[in-house]
Write a protein that holds these residues in place. Structure first.
Motif, PDB file in Angstrom:
ATOM      1  N   LEU A   1      84.664 -25.296   3.611  1.00  0.00           N
ATOM      2  CA  LEU A   1      83.607 -26.280   3.501  1.00  0.00           C
ATOM      3  C   LEU A   1      83.167 -26.728   4.883  1.00  0.00           C
ATOM      4  CD1 LEU A   1      85.103 -28.464   0.633  1.00  0.00           C
ATOM      5  CD2 LEU A   1      83.305 -26.753   0.438  1.00  0.00           C
ATOM      6  N   ARG A   2      81.941 -27.221   4.967  1.00  0.00           N
ATOM      7  CA  ARG A   2      81.483 -27.774   6.229  1.00  0.00           C
ATOM      8  C   ARG A   2      82.387 -28.932   6.636  1.00  0.00           C
ATOM      9  NH1 ARG A   2      75.109 -28.729   6.318  1.00  0.00           N
ATOM     10  NH2 ARG A   2      75.848 -29.888   8.128  1.00  0.00           N
ATOM     11  N   PRO A   3      82.749 -29.026   7.883  1.00  0.00           N
ATOM     12  CA  PRO A   3      83.674 -30.081   8.296  1.00  0.00           C
ATOM     13  C   PRO A   3      83.059 -31.476   8.265  1.00  0.00           C
ATOM     14  CG  PRO A   3      82.866 -28.870  10.190  1.00  0.00           C
ATOM     15  CD  PRO A   3      82.382 -28.128   8.986  1.00  0.00           C
ATOM     16  N   ASP A   4      81.749 -31.550   8.209  1.00  0.00           N
ATOM     17  CA  ASP A   4      81.105 -32.851   8.263  1.00  0.00           C
ATOM     18  C   ASP A   4      79.849 -32.807   7.398  1.00  0.00           C
ATOM     19  OD1 ASP A   4      79.712 -34.973  10.873  1.00  0.00           O
ATOM     20  OD2 ASP A   4      80.674 -35.467   8.990  1.00  0.00           O
ATOM     21  N   VAL A   5      79.748 -33.709   6.424  1.00  0.00           N
ATOM     22  CA  VAL A   5      78.575 -33.757   5.547  1.00  0.00           C
ATOM     23  C   VAL A   5      77.964 -35.153   5.612  1.00  0.00           C
ATOM     24  CG1 VAL A   5      79.474 -31.978   4.006  1.00  0.00           C
ATOM     25  CG2 VAL A   5      79.954 -34.386   3.510  1.00  0.00           C
TER      26      VAL A   5
ATOM     27  N   GLU B   1      69.630 -31.716   2.186  1.00  0.00           N
ATOM     28  CA  GLU B   1      68.971 -31.883   0.893  1.00  0.00           C
ATOM     29  C   GLU B   1      69.766 -31.311  -0.268  1.00  0.00           C
ATOM     30  OE1 GLU B   1      65.033 -30.295   1.131  1.00  0.00           O
ATOM     31  OE2 GLU B   1      64.404 -31.680   2.723  1.00  0.00           O
ATOM     32  N   HIS B   2      70.920 -30.702   0.014  1.00  0.00           N
ATOM     33  CA  HIS B   2      71.618 -29.943  -1.017  1.00  0.00           C
ATOM     34  C   HIS B   2      73.033 -30.447  -1.281  1.00  0.00           C
ATOM     35  CE1 HIS B   2      68.414 -27.172   0.247  1.00  0.00           C
ATOM     36  NE2 HIS B   2      68.503 -26.668  -0.980  1.00  0.00           N
ATOM     37  N   ILE B   3      73.477 -30.199  -2.493  1.00  0.00           N
ATOM     38  CA  ILE B   3      74.877 -30.379  -2.851  1.00  0.00           C
ATOM     39  C   ILE B   3      75.658 -29.201  -2.274  1.00  0.00           C
ATOM     40  CG2 ILE B   3      76.509 -30.460  -4.777  1.00  0.00           C
ATOM     41  CD1 ILE B   3      74.160 -31.616  -6.474  1.00  0.00           C
ATOM     42  N   VAL B   4      76.763 -29.496  -1.586  1.00  0.00           N
ATOM     43  CA  VAL B   4      77.560 -28.409  -0.999  1.00  0.00           C
ATOM     44  C   VAL B   4      78.921 -28.258  -1.671  1.00  0.00           C
ATOM     45  CG1 VAL B   4      76.405 -28.474   1.236  1.00  0.00           C
ATOM     46  CG2 VAL B   4      78.412 -29.929   0.854  1.00  0.00           C
ATOM     47  N   ALA B   5      79.353 -29.267  -2.427  1.00  0.00           N
ATOM     48  CA  ALA B   5      80.649 -29.142  -3.103  1.00  0.00           C
ATOM     49  C   ALA B   5      80.717 -30.121  -4.263  1.00  0.00           C
ATOM     50  CB  ALA B   5      81.800 -29.408  -2.135  1.00  0.00           C
ATOM     51  N   VAL B   6      81.324 -29.677  -5.348  1.00  0.00           N
ATOM     52  CA  VAL B   6      81.629 -30.524  -6.503  1.00  0.00           C
ATOM     53  C   VAL B   6      83.066 -30.217  -6.878  1.00  0.00           C
ATOM     54  CG1 VAL B   6      81.061 -31.111  -8.890  1.00  0.00           C
ATOM     55  CG2 VAL B   6      79.230 -30.429  -7.321  1.00  0.00           C
ATOM     56  N   GLY B   7      83.943 -31.212  -6.803  1.00  0.00           N
ATOM     57  CA  GLY B   7      85.334 -30.919  -7.104  1.00  0.00           C
ATOM     58  C   GLY B   7      86.246 -32.112  -6.949  1.00  0.00           C
TER      59      GLY B   7
ATOM     60  N   HIS C   1      69.511 -28.774  -5.245  1.00  0.00           N
ATOM     61  CA  HIS C   1      69.017 -29.993  -4.626  1.00  0.00           C
ATOM     62  C   HIS C   1      69.884 -31.174  -5.062  1.00  0.00           C
ATOM     63  CE1 HIS C   1      64.580 -28.653  -3.770  1.00  0.00           C
ATOM     64  NE2 HIS C   1      65.443 -28.169  -2.898  1.00  0.00           N
ATOM     65  N   ALA C   2      70.137 -32.097  -4.148  1.00  0.00           N
ATOM     66  CA  ALA C   2      70.908 -33.295  -4.476  1.00  0.00           C
ATOM     67  C   ALA C   2      69.981 -34.321  -5.112  1.00  0.00           C
ATOM     68  CB  ALA C   2      71.582 -33.847  -3.233  1.00  0.00           C
ATOM     69  N   ASP C   3      69.521 -33.994  -6.318  1.00  0.00           N
ATOM     70  CA  ASP C   3      68.716 -34.899  -7.154  1.00  0.00           C
ATOM     71  C   ASP C   3      69.656 -35.512  -8.179  1.00  0.00           C
ATOM     72  OD1 ASP C   3      66.563 -33.891  -5.762  1.00  0.00           O
ATOM     73  OD2 ASP C   3      65.714 -32.781  -7.440  1.00  0.00           O
ATOM     74  N   ILE C   4      70.005 -36.773  -7.984  1.00  0.00           N
ATOM     75  CA  ILE C   4      71.087 -37.377  -8.762  1.00  0.00           C
ATOM     76  C   ILE C   4      70.717 -38.795  -9.174  1.00  0.00           C
ATOM     77  CG2 ILE C   4      73.503 -38.132  -8.712  1.00  0.00           C
ATOM     78  CD1 ILE C   4      74.007 -35.930  -6.621  1.00  0.00           C
ATOM     79  N   ALA C   5      70.996 -39.116 -10.435  1.00  0.00           N
ATOM     80  CA  ALA C   5      70.948 -40.500 -10.908  1.00  0.00           C
ATOM     81  C   ALA C   5      72.372 -40.969 -11.140  1.00  0.00           C
ATOM     82  CB  ALA C   5      70.137 -40.597 -12.198  1.00  0.00           C
ATOM     83  N   VAL C   6      72.764 -42.037 -10.446  1.00  0.00           N
ATOM     84  CA  VAL C   6      74.089 -42.626 -10.608  1.00  0.00           C
ATOM     85  C   VAL C   6      73.954 -43.746 -11.632  1.00  0.00           C
ATOM     86  CG1 VAL C   6      76.052 -43.697  -9.458  1.00  0.00           C
ATOM     87  CG2 VAL C   6      74.597 -42.074  -8.202  1.00  0.00           C
ATOM     88  N   VAL C   7      74.632 -43.596 -12.767  1.00  0.00           N
ATOM     89  CA  VAL C   7      74.369 -44.416 -13.942  1.00  0.00           C
ATOM     90  C   VAL C   7      75.578 -45.265 -14.312  1.00  0.00           C
ATOM     91  CG1 VAL C   7      74.047 -44.241 -16.448  1.00  0.00           C
ATOM     92  CG2 VAL C   7      72.566 -42.936 -14.904  1.00  0.00           C
TER      93      VAL C   7
END
Length: 486
Positions: free
Chosen positions: A3-7, A32-38, A385-391
């Motif tokens: 993974l990228r060391p810094d996001v 602009e992008h999601i790079v990891a989900v976990g 794309h990091a298009d997200i609604a936090v609900v």
């Protein structure tokens, strides 16, 4: 894979919602992008963190049907105010309709709209106008930035003439080989005009006169007609603001036959009926009309079955004065909805009428697939794309028209209790709403989705009978063998 060391941002401890699962995870965003989900332990160091413990991450809603009135009607809405409403409603992409002034049927008019959209908080697509006088410009409109088209088969705000059946068929012939989807406002204009004329002459100015002028048969006939033309040509079709139980059988049968038709309905058709029309009058005037209570549950059932694919809003703002005139025919049609859709629908999820996974399918996944965006949008996954609604599904409140971001401070949802709110909205990794408040500095962040739109391979049919094909002499047949006039 390292993974990228810094996001830029890690959202920690949330419940991520897909159309099939809800799972605990953290999400890392770079640019602009999601790079990891976990798992949280696997997240890289970040410049910023957001604790989302107890909250849900939904892919941002995609609203296929909004009217931002710009250019032409800035007293009703602008791109800045309309997109601000979208941002505060958890909506990260909108598709805007062409009945502005001028209508989006020329490249010059499109450029005016694209200029206005430079103030947008959210990403957007533009529906161009399909009509008798735009058929020769479809290619250049697509080249200039239109993502799709809209045919106003039924009369609505702006009084754009309905395309003739010949023009509609020819438009489908042009668009089918390109794989471009056409939105249709499916009501029969001839029936409605004649009935409204009778009602006006009879002195009917009451709220229910509008429904009387636009019975369900108008929708049944128009849907059947456009389905026939789309199936014959192989064109992709989208039915806007489906309102009636009576026409669902046409869509169900067409989908069984493999017709590429997608369908939207709106919260107002699921949750309101003529009893609300009697209570609210012209505030609820819209096209198609609010119908009797018997239509509500079949539309829910059709969503669950997949006959109806998605939720849209038909966000159609007007000034309060334009909505509250005593004569129903003088009240403009439509009302704002892009900001209230998510809390309304999340409330129904809390009432167990559907699951949160169902809602994600209707609000984001299926629209993304319909408009060729899925994978880039409509999903919380690495590379998207990091298009997200936090609900927050537990947050309660009361909807207030006075607090709407829209210029149109009048809504049938005013005073309605809800449970379930978007707290934060991110568009391509940037907060456009945070802690329930618009991030004003994000105005202009929105971009056209044209560059990321990837429609599946088209499947045109009966191409030998297309208008362009019949203008050419059949190969091998001498011209003197063709019939001549007398």
């Amino acid at each position: 894979m390292s993974l990228r060391p810094d996001v830029d941002l890690v959202i920690r401890g949330a419940k991520v919602v897909s159309p099939d699962h809800i799972f605990e995870a953290s999400v890392a965003i770079a640019g602009e992008h999601i790079v990891a989900v976990g798992h949280d332990d696997t997240m890289p160091p970040a410049r910023q963190e957001l604790s989302a413990k107890g909250l849900y991450l939904l892919p941002g809603a995609i609203d296929s049907h909004v009217h931002f009135r710009d250019p032409g009607y800035p007293n009703k809405e602008t791109w800045k105010s309309g997109s601000a409403a979208a941002a505060c409603g958890g909506v990260t992409t909108v598709f805007e309709m062409p009945n502005t002034k001028p209508a989006t049927g020329t490249v010059e008019a499109l450029n005016l709209k694209l200029k206005a959209a430079e103030s947008s908080y959210v990403d957007f697509g533009i529906h161009g106008l399909l009509g008798d006088d735009t058929l020769d410009r479809l290619d250049e409109l697509l080249e200039a930035g239109v993502t799709s088209f809209k045919a106003f088969v039924g009369n609505t705000f702006g009084n754009l003439p309905a395309p003739t059946d010949g023009a509609l068929l020819e438009g489908f012939e042009k668009l089918a080989p390109l794989g471009i989807r056409t939105v249709v406002h499916a009501e029969n204009s001839s029936i409605m005009a004649r009935r409204q004329d009778h009602l006006v002459k009879a002195g009917r100015i009451d709220a229910l006169a509008h429904l009387a002028a636009r019975p369900a048969v108008c929708e049944i006939e128009a849907i059947g007609r456009v389905l026939t033309l789309a199936e014959w040509t192989g064109a992709r079709l989208h039915i806007a603001h489906h309102s009636a139980a009576d026409s669902l059988y046409l869509l169900r049968d067409a989908k069984r036959r493999g017709v590429d038709v997608t369908v939207e309905t709106c919260p107002q058709y699921l949750l309101l009926n003529t009893q609300d029309m009697l209570r609210l009058g012209g505030i609820l005037r819209l096209n198609p009309p609010i119908r009797e209570q018997r239509h509500n549950q079949p539309l829910w059932d059709a969503l669950m079955e997949g006959v109806i694919d998605m939720i849209a809003t038909d966000h159609a703002p007007h000034t309060p004065e334009e909505k509250t005139r005593p004569n129903i025919w003088d009240c403009d049609c439509g009302f704002p909805g892009v900001e209230t859709q998510m809390p309304l629908m999340l409330t129904e999820v809390n009432r167990q009428r559907a699951s949160l996974m169902d809602y994600v399918r209707w609000s984001s996944v299926n629209p993304a697939k319909a408009w060729g965006l899925y994978g880039t949008k409509g999903v919380i996954a690495a590379g998207a794309h990091a298009d997200i609604a936090v609900v927050d599904m537990d947050r309660t409140g009361v909807l207030s028209q006075g607090k709407l971001q829209s210029i149109s401070k009048i809504s049938p949802w005013n005073g309605r209790a809800v449970q379930g709110y978007p707290l934060h909205t991110l568009v391509r990794g940037r907060f456009v709403m945070r802690d329930g408040h618009l991030v004003s500095e994000a105005a202009g962040w929105g971009k056209s989705v044209k560059s990321v739109q990837r429609m599946p391979k088209p499947q045109p049919k009966n191409t030998e009978h297309y208008t362009q094909a019949i203008l050419t002499t059949p190969e091998g047949l001498p011209t003197n063998a063709l019939p001549t006039g007398t």
